[in-house]
Write a protein that holds these residues in place. Structure first.
Motif, PDB file in Angstrom:
ATOM      1  N   LEU A 176       0.828  -1.201   0.000  1.00 40.38           N
ATOM      2  CA  LEU A 176       0.000   0.000   0.000  1.00 40.38           C
ATOM      3  C   LEU A 176       0.867   1.257   0.000  1.00 40.38           C
ATOM      4  O   LEU A 176       1.908   1.312   0.667  1.00 40.38           O
ATOM      5  CB  LEU A 176      -0.888  -0.003   1.241  1.00 40.38           C
ATOM      6  CG  LEU A 176      -1.899   1.129   1.398  1.00 40.38           C
ATOM      7  CD1 LEU A 176      -3.016   1.019   0.354  1.00 40.38           C
ATOM      8  CD2 LEU A 176      -2.502   1.113   2.805  1.00 40.38           C
ATOM      9  N   GLU A 177       0.430   2.238  -0.732  1.00 43.35           N
ATOM     10  CA  GLU A 177       1.033   3.568  -0.694  1.00 43.35           C
ATOM     11  C   GLU A 177      -0.023   4.594  -1.102  1.00 43.35           C
ATOM     12  O   GLU A 177      -0.985   4.263  -1.821  1.00 43.35           O
ATOM     13  CB  GLU A 177       2.232   3.638  -1.643  1.00 43.35           C
ATOM     14  CG  GLU A 177       2.919   5.008  -1.751  1.00 43.35           C
ATOM     15  CD  GLU A 177       3.579   5.475  -0.459  1.00 43.35           C
ATOM     16  OE1 GLU A 177       2.823   5.849   0.468  1.00 43.35           O
ATOM     17  OE2 GLU A 177       4.816   5.481  -0.391  1.00 43.35           O
ATOM     18  N   PHE A 178       0.129   5.806  -0.606  1.00 41.90           N
ATOM     19  CA  PHE A 178      -0.729   6.927  -0.995  1.00 41.90           C
ATOM     20  C   PHE A 178       0.159   8.110  -1.352  1.00 41.90           C
ATOM     21  O   PHE A 178       1.229   8.302  -0.757  1.00 41.90           O
ATOM     22  CB  PHE A 178      -1.658   7.335   0.152  1.00 41.90           C
ATOM     23  CG  PHE A 178      -2.697   6.308   0.489  1.00 41.90           C
ATOM     24  CD1 PHE A 178      -3.910   6.276  -0.185  1.00 41.90           C
ATOM     25  CD2 PHE A 178      -2.466   5.367   1.477  1.00 41.90           C
ATOM     26  CE1 PHE A 178      -4.870   5.323   0.129  1.00 41.90           C
ATOM     27  CE2 PHE A 178      -3.415   4.416   1.802  1.00 41.90           C
ATOM     28  CZ  PHE A 178      -4.624   4.396   1.123  1.00 41.90           C
ATOM     29  N   GLN A 179      -0.318   8.899  -2.289  1.00 45.75           N
ATOM     30  CA  GLN A 179       0.426  10.086  -2.713  1.00 45.75           C
ATOM     31  C   GLN A 179      -0.562  11.179  -3.103  1.00 45.75           C
ATOM     32  O   GLN A 179      -1.593  10.893  -3.727  1.00 45.75           O
ATOM     33  CB  GLN A 179       1.330   9.743  -3.902  1.00 45.75           C
ATOM     34  CG  GLN A 179       2.107  10.918  -4.474  1.00 45.75           C
ATOM     35  CD  GLN A 179       3.117  10.469  -5.522  1.00 45.75           C
ATOM     36  OE1 GLN A 179       3.879   9.517  -5.301  1.00 45.75           O
ATOM     37  NE2 GLN A 179       3.135  11.132  -6.672  1.00 45.75           N
ATOM     38  N   THR A 180      -0.256  12.409  -2.714  1.00 44.02           N
ATOM     39  CA  THR A 180      -1.059  13.559  -3.130  1.00 44.02           C
ATOM     40  C   THR A 180      -0.154  14.538  -3.862  1.00 44.02           C
ATOM     41  O   THR A 180       0.899  14.931  -3.350  1.00 44.02           O
ATOM     42  CB  THR A 180      -1.714  14.261  -1.931  1.00 44.02           C
ATOM     43  OG1 THR A 180      -2.447  13.304  -1.164  1.00 44.02           O
ATOM     44  CG2 THR A 180      -2.670  15.343  -2.398  1.00 44.02           C
ATOM     45  N   ASN A 181      -0.562  14.918  -5.072  1.00 48.29           N
ATOM     46  CA  ASN A 181       0.205  15.845  -5.902  1.00 48.29           C
ATOM     47  C   ASN A 181      -0.415  17.235  -5.843  1.00 48.29           C
ATOM     48  O   ASN A 181      -1.637  17.381  -5.790  1.00 48.29           O
ATOM     49  CB  ASN A 181       0.229  15.367  -7.362  1.00 48.29           C
ATOM     50  CG  ASN A 181       0.893  14.015  -7.514  1.00 48.29           C
ATOM     51  OD1 ASN A 181       1.957  13.762  -6.949  1.00 48.29           O
ATOM     52  ND2 ASN A 181       0.270  13.130  -8.281  1.00 48.29           N
ATOM     53  N   ASP A 182       0.444  18.246  -5.865  1.00 48.11           N
ATOM     54  CA  ASP A 182      -0.014  19.638  -5.799  1.00 48.11           C
ATOM     55  C   ASP A 182       0.526  20.415  -6.991  1.00 48.11           C
ATOM     56  O   ASP A 182       1.742  20.568  -7.154  1.00 48.11           O
ATOM     57  CB  ASP A 182       0.466  20.283  -4.494  1.00 48.11           C
ATOM     58  CG  ASP A 182      -0.047  21.714  -4.342  1.00 48.11           C
ATOM     59  OD1 ASP A 182      -1.143  22.006  -4.852  1.00 48.11           O
ATOM     60  OD2 ASP A 182       0.653  22.526  -3.717  1.00 48.11           O
ATOM     61  N   ASN A 183      -0.398  20.889  -7.822  1.00 43.22           N
ATOM     62  CA  ASN A 183      -0.049  21.712  -8.975  1.00 43.22           C
ATOM     63  C   ASN A 183      -0.308  23.172  -8.624  1.00 43.22           C
ATOM     64  O   ASN A 183      -1.437  23.569  -8.357  1.00 43.22           O
ATOM     65  CB  ASN A 183      -0.902  21.292 -10.183  1.00 43.22           C
ATOM     66  CG  ASN A 183      -0.624  22.108 -11.432  1.00 43.22           C
ATOM     67  OD1 ASN A 183      -0.495  23.324 -11.393  1.00 43.22           O
ATOM     68  ND2 ASN A 183      -0.538  21.429 -12.561  1.00 43.22           N
ATOM     69  N   ASP A 184       0.765  23.955  -8.611  1.00 45.24           N
ATOM     70  CA  ASP A 184       0.658  25.407  -8.494  1.00 45.24           C
ATOM     71  C   ASP A 184       1.362  26.020  -9.699  1.00 45.24           C
ATOM     72  O   ASP A 184       2.413  25.530 -10.132  1.00 45.24           O
ATOM     73  CB  ASP A 184       1.313  25.912  -7.202  1.00 45.24           C
ATOM     74  CG  ASP A 184       0.538  25.496  -5.953  1.00 45.24           C
ATOM     75  OD1 ASP A 184      -0.696  25.394  -6.041  1.00 45.24           O
ATOM     76  OD2 ASP A 184       1.169  25.277  -4.915  1.00 45.24           O
ATOM     77  N   ASN A 185       0.763  27.059 -10.258  1.00 43.51           N
ATOM     78  CA  ASN A 185       1.351  27.726 -11.429  1.00 43.51           C
ATOM     79  C   ASN A 185       1.521  26.764 -12.599  1.00 43.51           C
ATOM     80  O   ASN A 185       2.508  26.829 -13.344  1.00 43.51           O
ATOM     81  CB  ASN A 185       2.693  28.369 -11.069  1.00 43.51           C
ATOM     82  CG  ASN A 185       2.554  29.421  -9.985  1.00 43.51           C
ATOM     83  OD1 ASN A 185       1.632  30.233 -10.026  1.00 43.51           O
ATOM     84  ND2 ASN A 185       3.450  29.392  -9.004  1.00 43.51           N
TER      85      ASN A 185
END
Length: 219
Positions: A176-185
């Motif tokens: 199991l793994e979780f990841q959250t990506n953040d797009n700015d600009n």
């Protein structure tokens, strides 16, 4: 790799029906797990509202359930590549094989993923989970992305039957793994993970953490 001396994450049995609506109401008694591992992409997080998240999990005889809350003050999906968009990712190795990758750039699904491993993207604005490598049929998943004042929630219902070897048995271990990506600009500037301290989960299941289907319900 992650801190491998930690015990497997306990996924408690569901105590009743779970409505997939993006609300946390039915999850009040379920432990939450913060995604604490920040991967350095050259941009620092300003505060928890720039990017932070936690998840909760349950299971029953037929499904694995995930609820995630993401704080992100700017929802941005303006990018050509899916991994560059704002989004939440779930990585599952159904039989905990943890096969190591050779780290050659694959033209298709990486060999280490086999036929029982894939990861799934939940992109704000999309109505369906997207199987990144197409190994597992994510069209069988029931999912909702619910926008909040400070980000969005993800709630998803994943059939065990979608995996060739993921039995719904108490005591079963899975990767199991979780990841959250953040797009700015209009570019991915930050990402946070639950387990691994590198950005190779998309290629290498051996860096996943481990979870176990626990026999008891959450109290």
């Amino acid at each position: 790799k992650g801190v491998n001396n930690r015990p497997p994450l306990k996924v408690f049995r569901s105590a009743g029906f779970i409505e997939i609506d993006g609300q946390e109401t039915e999850w009040s008694e379920v432990p939450k797990h913060k995604m604490r591992v920040e991967i350095d992409l050259g941009f620092e997080l300003d505060n928890k509202f720039d990017l932070s998240s936690y998840f909760k999990m349950l299971w029953d005889d037929n499904h694995l359930y995930v609820f995630a809350k993401i704080l992100d003050e700017e929802i941005n999906t303006a990018a050509d590549q899916l991994f560059e968009k704002d989004g939440f990712e779930i990585y599952i190795d159904g039989n905990n094989s943890k096969t190591e990758a050779d780290y050659n750039t694959p033209s298709g699904p990486p060999a280490a993923y086999g036929n029982n491993t894939d990861f799934f993207r939940y992109i704000p604005g999309e109505t369906q989970a997207l199987a990144a490598w197409g190994i597992i049929d994510a069209s069988t998943f029931e999912s909702v992305i619910y926008f909040t004042e400070d980000g969005y929630n993800v709630e998803t219902k994943i059939p065990f039957s979608s995996f060739p070897d993921f039995p719904a048995n108490a005591g079963h271990l899975f990767g199991l793994e979780f990841q959250t990506n953040d797009n700015d600009n209009d570019q991915r500037q930050q990402l946070v993970k639950w387990w691994s301290d590198n950005d190779f989960s998309y290629l290498d299941p051996s860096v996943f953490g481990t979870a176990v289907l626990f026999k008891a319900t959450a109290e």
